[in-house]
Design a protein around this motif. Structure first.
Motif, short mmCIF file in Angstrom:
data_model
loop_
_atom_site.label_atom_id
_atom_site.label_comp_id
_atom_site.label_asym_id
_atom_site.label_seq_id
_atom_site.Cartn_x
_atom_site.Cartn_y
_atom_site.Cartn_z
N PRO A 98 0.80 -1.23 0.00
CA PRO A 98 0.00 0.00 0.00
C PRO A 98 0.83 1.28 0.00
N MET A 99 1.95 1.30 0.72
CA MET A 99 2.75 2.53 0.78
C MET A 99 3.33 2.88 -0.58
N HIS A 100 3.67 1.87 -1.39
CA HIS A 100 4.20 2.13 -2.72
C HIS A 100 3.13 2.72 -3.62
N ASN A 101 1.91 2.19 -3.54
CA ASN A 101 0.82 2.72 -4.34
C ASN A 101 0.44 4.14 -3.91
N ARG A 102 0.46 4.40 -2.60
CA ARG A 102 0.17 5.76 -2.12
C ARG A 102 1.20 6.75 -2.65
#
Length: 252
Positions: free
Chosen positions: A138-142
């Motif tokens: 999720p942090m990469h997509n954010r």
């Protein structure tokens, strides 16, 4: 086709099973961009597997730079072959010459992506930024979503499927008919309205686990035989098919 056509904008695999799965997932178009494969071979495969239900669009994910600091760029609508292992500047200049559609896969991810500085530098050439990749946490997509918002660039998603079962995990739904390569290129160039769709829950994380497992395999023993050099890869700049046109921007 429906008024809202669904496109998986980046897959690495193509076979009868891939086509069957894509249709089961309700996809209208797949963009096929396998690693280290010359453009004419990709185009031939795209023609072979396209039919009235599913359009296959050829593309190239070009590996720019050295292995330890490579930046991937996805180009659609190419008219001439372009090699891997050239500088980012050289690749972007060639995309511009060919008036290609330029997409940014997995932005700011590890050492294989365009970073914020690259995105700002080439903003005028970039047609869309990938804001969801099933392989990412999720942090990469954010972080990717923040980059697209900051630069006010259109978003897209893809399954980035290296495995057949990953096809369709994420797709871009366009609010316009996409019935050919030409109409897809036009939609991307014009910033046509679209929606980001992807699976959630257990299926999402099973897909992520599978693709991450493949990534580990791809970057361990498989990578050992991918160390570039003359004649090693058909997309190396030294290959005769490029007629020395990229000698001045080759990194090996």
């Amino acid at each position: 086709m429906s008024a809202q056509d669904r496109v998986d904008l980046h897959v690495k695999v193509l076979s009868d099973d891939v086509v069957s799965r894509a249709k089961q997932c309700g996809l209208d178009v797949l963009v096929y961009a396998p690693h280290f494969t010359p453009l004419p071979e990709i185009e031939a495969a795209a023609r072979r597997y396209s039919d009235d239900e599913l359009q296959i669009v050829p593309a190239r994910e070009v590996f720019t730079g050295h292995w330890r600091d490579r930046k991937h760029v996805l180009a659609l609508g190419l008219s001439d072959p372009i090699p891997d292992f050239i500088t980012l500047e050289g690749a972007m200049a060639e995309f511009d010459r060919q008036d290609a559609v330029v997409l940014v896969p997995h932005p700011t991810f590890a050492t294989v992506s365009l970073g914020r500085e690259d995105l700002r530098r080439y903003r005028s050439q970039i047609d869309a930024i990938e804001v969801f990749n099933p392989k990412h946490l999720p942090m990469h997509n954010r972080r990717a979503q923040a980059a697209a918002a900051e630069l006010e660039l259109p978003a897209y998603t893809s399954s980035y499927a290296h495995l057949t079962r990953s096809v369709g995990l994420a797709r871009t739904a366009f609010e316009t008919e996409i019935d050919s390569e030409r109409t897809l290129l036009s939609a991307l160039e014009s910033g046509a309205d679209r929606r980001i769709e992807h699976v959630t829950g257990v299926r999402r994380w099973i897909g992520t686990a599978g693709e991450l497992g493949h990534l580990v395999w791809e970057n361990t023993w498989k990578k050992a035989r991918r160390i570039p050099g003359p004649g090693i890869e058909p997309t190396h700049p030294d290959d005769p098919r490029y007629a020395g046109r990229f000698d001045d921007v080759s990194v090996y």
